[in-house]
Motif scaffolding. Structure first.
Motif, PDB file in Angstrom:
ATOM      1  N   ASN A 133      -4.566 -44.320  41.969  1.00  0.00           N
ATOM      2  CA  ASN A 133      -6.113 -44.636  41.523  1.00  0.00           C
ATOM      3  C   ASN A 133      -7.071 -45.042  42.834  1.00  0.00           C
ATOM      4  N   ASN A 152     -12.408 -47.845  43.467  1.00  0.00           N
ATOM      5  CA  ASN A 152     -13.230 -48.127  42.532  1.00  0.00           C
ATOM      6  C   ASN A 152     -12.995 -47.528  41.034  1.00  0.00           C
ATOM      7  N   ARG A 153     -12.337 -48.370  40.265  1.00  0.00           N
ATOM      8  CA  ARG A 153     -11.723 -47.866  38.983  1.00  0.00           C
ATOM      9  C   ARG A 153     -12.950 -47.715  38.142  1.00  0.00           C
ATOM     10  N   HIS A 154     -14.177 -47.683  38.161  1.00  0.00           N
ATOM     11  CA  HIS A 154     -15.337 -47.518  37.423  1.00  0.00           C
ATOM     12  C   HIS A 154     -15.840 -46.088  37.794  1.00  0.00           C
ATOM     13  N   SER A 155     -15.187 -45.308  38.935  1.00  0.00           N
ATOM     14  CA  SER A 155     -15.696 -44.236  39.367  1.00  0.00           C
ATOM     15  C   SER A 155     -15.396 -43.021  38.688  1.00  0.00           C
ATOM     16  N   GLN A 156     -16.071 -41.891  38.575  1.00  0.00           N
ATOM     17  CA  GLN A 156     -15.841 -40.647  37.938  1.00  0.00           C
ATOM     18  C   GLN A 156     -15.612 -39.508  39.154  1.00  0.00           C
ATOM     19  N   ASP A 173     -10.700 -41.938  37.364  1.00  0.00           N
ATOM     20  CA  ASP A 173     -10.432 -42.862  38.365  1.00  0.00           C
ATOM     21  C   ASP A 173      -8.943 -42.991  38.772  1.00  0.00           C
ATOM     22  N   HIS A 174      -8.080 -42.069  37.838  1.00  0.00           N
ATOM     23  CA  HIS A 174      -6.808 -42.111  38.555  1.00  0.00           C
ATOM     24  C   HIS A 174      -5.898 -40.764  38.217  1.00  0.00           C
ATOM     25  N   HIS A 190      -6.799 -43.992  26.695  1.00  0.00           N
ATOM     26  CA  HIS A 190      -8.299 -44.524  27.235  1.00  0.00           C
ATOM     27  C   HIS A 190      -9.448 -44.327  26.516  1.00  0.00           C
ATOM     28  N   TYR A 223     -10.993 -41.334  25.950  1.00  0.00           N
ATOM     29  CA  TYR A 223     -12.026 -40.112  26.482  1.00  0.00           C
ATOM     30  C   TYR A 223     -11.888 -39.107  25.492  1.00  0.00           C
TER      31      TYR A 223
END
Length: 178
Positions: A19, A22-26, A58-59, A136, A138
């Motif tokens: 991961n 920053n788990r909110h990153s793109q 993010d992962h 998720h 998406y």
């Protein structure tokens, strides 16, 4: 501190997850070309077979089979992370602890590993990887996610064209607990 000991089976098949910090990153999608380059450089230097992979914003989830004389999945994960990170200028906040270890602040330090135990375990993890973008939110079907090995596996006949859709998903054992 944990006493967890990683499995070290030479030639094993492993499900891996790593991961971004920053788990909110793109970042992984906005720079998918850099991730692909990092993967290509890693596979040049480390021998393994890629069974499945999905790259999310993010992962990353991967299922790999190591060479018979190798138990180096941790080195493979480290290489991908390092090769990806080297392609960016150092603009992220880096803690003193990370600075002391010469680490960047792009990735979480740790990663998840699970050695595949049998065919059912293998299929469950293959399905989990390919269904993850739907889980998720998406996309509505796994085929709609372009950053996945599902498309190649459909072409090879490993998965049917409509795998993971409501019609075909009946009876498919997809675990949602990761």
């Amino acid at each position: 501190m944990s006493n967890y000991i990683r499995d070290k089976t030479k030639g094993g098949c492993y499900f891996l997850t790593f991961n971004l910090a920053n788990r909110h990153s793109q970042l992984l999608l906005t720079h998918i070309d850099k991730f692909r380059d990092a993967y290509a450089k890693t596979i040049q230097h480390h021998h393994f077979d890629l069974d499945a992979m999905v790259v999310l914003p993010d992962h990353v989830h991967m299922l790999i089979t190591l060479a018979l004389d190798s138990d180096d999945y941790a080195v493979i994960v480290a290489s991908i992370k390092s090769q990806f990170s080297r392609q960016f200028n150092k603009t992220e906040a880096i803690t003193a602890s990370r600075q002391a270890k010469r680490e960047r602040g792009i990735w979480q330090r740790r990663f998840w590993e699970h050695r595949i135990r049998n065919e059912i375990d293998y299929q469950n993890h293959m399905d989990y990887i390919h269904y993850n973008p739907v889980k998720h939110g998406y996309v509505t079907t796994p085929q709609d996610w372009q950053y996945s090995t599902l498309h190649k596996l459909i072409k090879k006949g490993v998965y049917p064209d409509d795998w993971g859709t409501d019609v075909n998903n009946k009876g498919v054992n997809i675990r949602y607990d990761r």
